[in-house]
Design a protein around this motif. Structure first.
Motif, short mmCIF file in Angstrom:
data_model
loop_
_atom_site.label_atom_id
_atom_site.label_comp_id
_atom_site.label_asym_id
_atom_site.label_seq_id
_atom_site.Cartn_x
_atom_site.Cartn_y
_atom_site.Cartn_z
N LEU A 111 -9.32 5.06 -2.45
CA LEU A 111 -8.84 4.20 -1.37
C LEU A 111 -7.53 3.52 -1.74
O LEU A 111 -6.63 3.38 -0.91
CB LEU A 111 -9.91 3.16 -1.03
N ILE A 112 -7.43 3.09 -2.99
CA ILE A 112 -6.19 2.44 -3.41
C ILE A 112 -5.03 3.42 -3.35
O ILE A 112 -3.95 3.09 -2.84
CB ILE A 112 -6.36 1.86 -4.83
N ASN A 115 -4.11 4.04 0.19
CA ASN A 115 -3.45 2.88 0.78
C ASN A 115 -2.00 2.76 0.33
O ASN A 115 -1.11 2.45 1.13
CB ASN A 115 -4.21 1.61 0.40
N LEU A 116 -1.78 3.04 -0.94
CA LEU A 116 -0.40 2.98 -1.42
C LEU A 116 0.45 4.02 -0.71
O LEU A 116 1.61 3.79 -0.39
CB LEU A 116 -0.38 3.20 -2.94
N TRP A 119 1.11 2.64 2.67
CA TRP A 119 2.08 1.55 2.57
C TRP A 119 3.49 2.10 2.47
O TRP A 119 4.43 1.56 3.04
CB TRP A 119 1.73 0.70 1.35
N ALA B 23 -0.46 -4.60 -0.45
CA ALA B 23 -1.16 -3.32 -0.40
C ALA B 23 -2.66 -3.55 -0.39
O ALA B 23 -3.40 -2.93 0.37
CB ALA B 23 -0.76 -2.46 -1.60
N LEU B 26 -3.83 -4.88 3.02
CA LEU B 26 -3.90 -3.81 4.02
C LEU B 26 -5.11 -2.93 3.77
O LEU B 26 -5.83 -2.55 4.69
CB LEU B 26 -2.62 -2.98 3.95
N LEU B 27 -5.32 -2.63 2.51
CA LEU B 27 -6.47 -1.80 2.16
C LEU B 27 -7.75 -2.47 2.59
O LEU B 27 -8.63 -1.86 3.20
CB LEU B 27 -6.49 -1.57 0.64
N VAL B 31 -10.19 -0.91 5.32
CA VAL B 31 -11.54 -0.51 4.93
C VAL B 31 -12.57 -1.29 5.71
O VAL B 31 -13.61 -0.77 6.12
CB VAL B 31 -11.73 -0.72 3.41
#
Lengths: 240, 245
Positions: A111-112, A115-116, A119, B23, B26-27, B31
């Motif tokens: 997920l990280i 997300n990056l 972004w 970041a 937003l995550l 989620v």
């Protein structure tokens, strides 16, 4: 002079000495190994005194009260449980076996990374469309909110989406932000939302048509609960 | 005395804060709306799985149960409750003399196990000792807040009658506990009544030498002597028991 406090040690173990005696024994114990050993032997006796109380039974429902206290809502039956996803995740990690813990860790890392990646797409002015994958549409701030940014994440089939925003000013209780779905000049509400004190907000988009059918998106400030059509300042928008 | 309060300090990451925090935020939001329910289902599944695995908590030792309770295993807490609620409640009731208050104390004690299991130190005490120590201090706190005076008729030691000996069925800890209770009760039964009386006021009510002397209207020196003799005699009898067993 004999300064040992042997006679007072039983009372010290029971915690029943008066203040001055307590201080005197404490000071002596700090420097006397022999009296420390004596104390330990009497503490062992004091620890066992609880075993000599007359038996009594608590109410039959006390265990149930305890279980309700440590788990206030039954997650299997309560759809109203207000445990956040983050709380659920941490609880899961704490409860789980190593296998589950590893799987959870992999999920978080994935997920990280994703997300990056998302972004990074914010800096791209145009919509990004890749067949068979999530579509993202960047929203940019207007003069009313030049610091604001937003991102629409649309499912691969174009049916559903989520909006995340950053840098929007918190509003009063009488106002909310409203998302508009624009098609051929017609504006349809996609839902209303508020932002945190830090300016973050999110919205699960409610759309009568697949999101892929709309050509543009905008966000305005409206009375709490939303308006039939945009009436307030526009704060975020996507290119037409 | 054991400190009963502690504050958790949660460090925050500080590297490249703008990018990382944005970041992360937003995550988190993303989620929350998309996979939060999924995670919740996983958590529920985990709970059901635990039940399905059929762990027999009654076979686990006390220390393991405390550790599991600290990891929010309700069944582990339930097993601890089954083993020790009677002891905890009996001690609380004998101290505060009030059924409702004793039940609240019992709830507090086991809730504390649930919330602060990490405070248990197996190298220092058995679980039963840890629980009774929490119970005693909590009960005396309640008494002191009330400011109540001792009611001699409301405190006392268990009678030692063959028909009332605790059951020795169940896991090893329960059996050991039952034997200990029998041993301690037998030892206390051999004390003179005046020694049992001052010992009860000191242990159950948390009274100091001076407070006991005032409550019983007896000389301070007499109270000190009785308590010392009682403790010495108990130590002698209990140590003899341990050596012989």
């Amino acid at each position: 002079m004999d300064t040992h406090v042997v006679d007072l040690i039983p009372g010290y173990a029971l915690d029943c000495l008066d203040g001055d005696e307590f201080v005197r024994v404490s000071e002596h114990l700090a420097v006397c190994v022999g009296c420390q050993a004596e104390l330990h032997s009497f503490e062992a006796v004091a620890d066992e005194l609880a075993l000599a109380v007359p038996d009594a039974d608590p109410s039959a429902d006390l265990k149930g009260r305890l279980m309700r206290r440590v788990e206030p809502a039954d997650p299997e039956t309560s759809s109203q449980t207000q445990i956040s996803w983050w709380g659920q995740l941490t609880r899961l990690m704490r409860r789980s076996t190593p296998t589950w813990g590893l799987a959870g860790l992999i999920l978080i890392v994935a997920l990280i990374v994703s997300n990056l990646w998302l972004w990074g797409q914010l800096s791209r002015p145009d919509a990004v469309t890749e067949p068979g994958f999530l579509q993202t549409i960047a929203l940019t701030g207007t003069q009313v909110a030049p610091q604001a940014t937003g991102l629409l994440v649309v499912s691969a089939d174009g049916e559903h989406g989520t909006l995340v925003v950053d840098g929007l000013a918190p509003l009063s209780e009488q106002q909310q932000y409203q998302l508009w779905l624009i098609q051929d000049g017609q504006r349809t509400s996609g839902g209303v939302f508020s932002v945190s004190d830090e300016g973050y907000g999110s919205l699960w988009i409610s759309s009568p048509e697949p999101l892929a059918t709309y050509s543009a998106f905008g966000i305005t400030i409206e009375p709490a609960g939303g308006s039939p059509g945009p009436t307030g300042d526009k704060v975020l928008g996507s290119p037409l | 005395m054991m400190s009963l309060s502690r504050t958790k300090i949660i460090p925050r990451g500080s590297a490249n804060p703008d990018v990382c925090l944005n970041a992360f935020a937003l995550l988190k939001n993303f989620v929350h709306n998309t996979v939060g329910g999924f995670i919740g289902q996983i958590a529920l599944h985990s709970t059901r799985e635990t039940v399905r695995r059929g762990v027999d908590y009654s076979k686990l030792n006390d220390e393991t149960l405390v550790r599991l309770a600290g990891r929010e295993h309700q069944d582990a807490l339930g097993e601890l409750y089954d083993r020790y609620s009677r002891l905890v409640f009996s001690l609380a009731l004998n101290t505060v003399g009030d059924h409702a208050a004793a039940e609240e104390i019992t709830l507090d004690v086991f809730t504390r196990v649930w919330e602060r299991a990490e405070l248990y130190r197996p190298d220092r005490a058995k679980v039963s000792t840890w629980l009774t120590s929490i119970t005693r201090h909590r009960s005396i706190d309640v008494l002191r807040r009330r400011g109540s005076r001792p009611e001699q008729h409301s405190i006392g030691w268990a009678e030692v009658l063959p028909d009332h000996l605790p059951s020795v069925d169940g896991p090893e800890e329960a059996t050991e506990l039952a034997i200990q209770r029998r041993r301690v009760r037998a030892a206390i039964a051999q004390l003179p009544p005046e020694q049992k009386q001052v010992l009860a006021l000191a242990y159950f009510k948390g009274y100091s030498h001076r407070e006991i002397a005032e409550a019983l209207d007896q000389p301070l020196g007499t109270v000190k002597t009785r308590i010392r003799l009682a403790m010495q005699k108990l130590r002698e009898m209990l140590m003899e028991e341990q050596i012989s067993t």
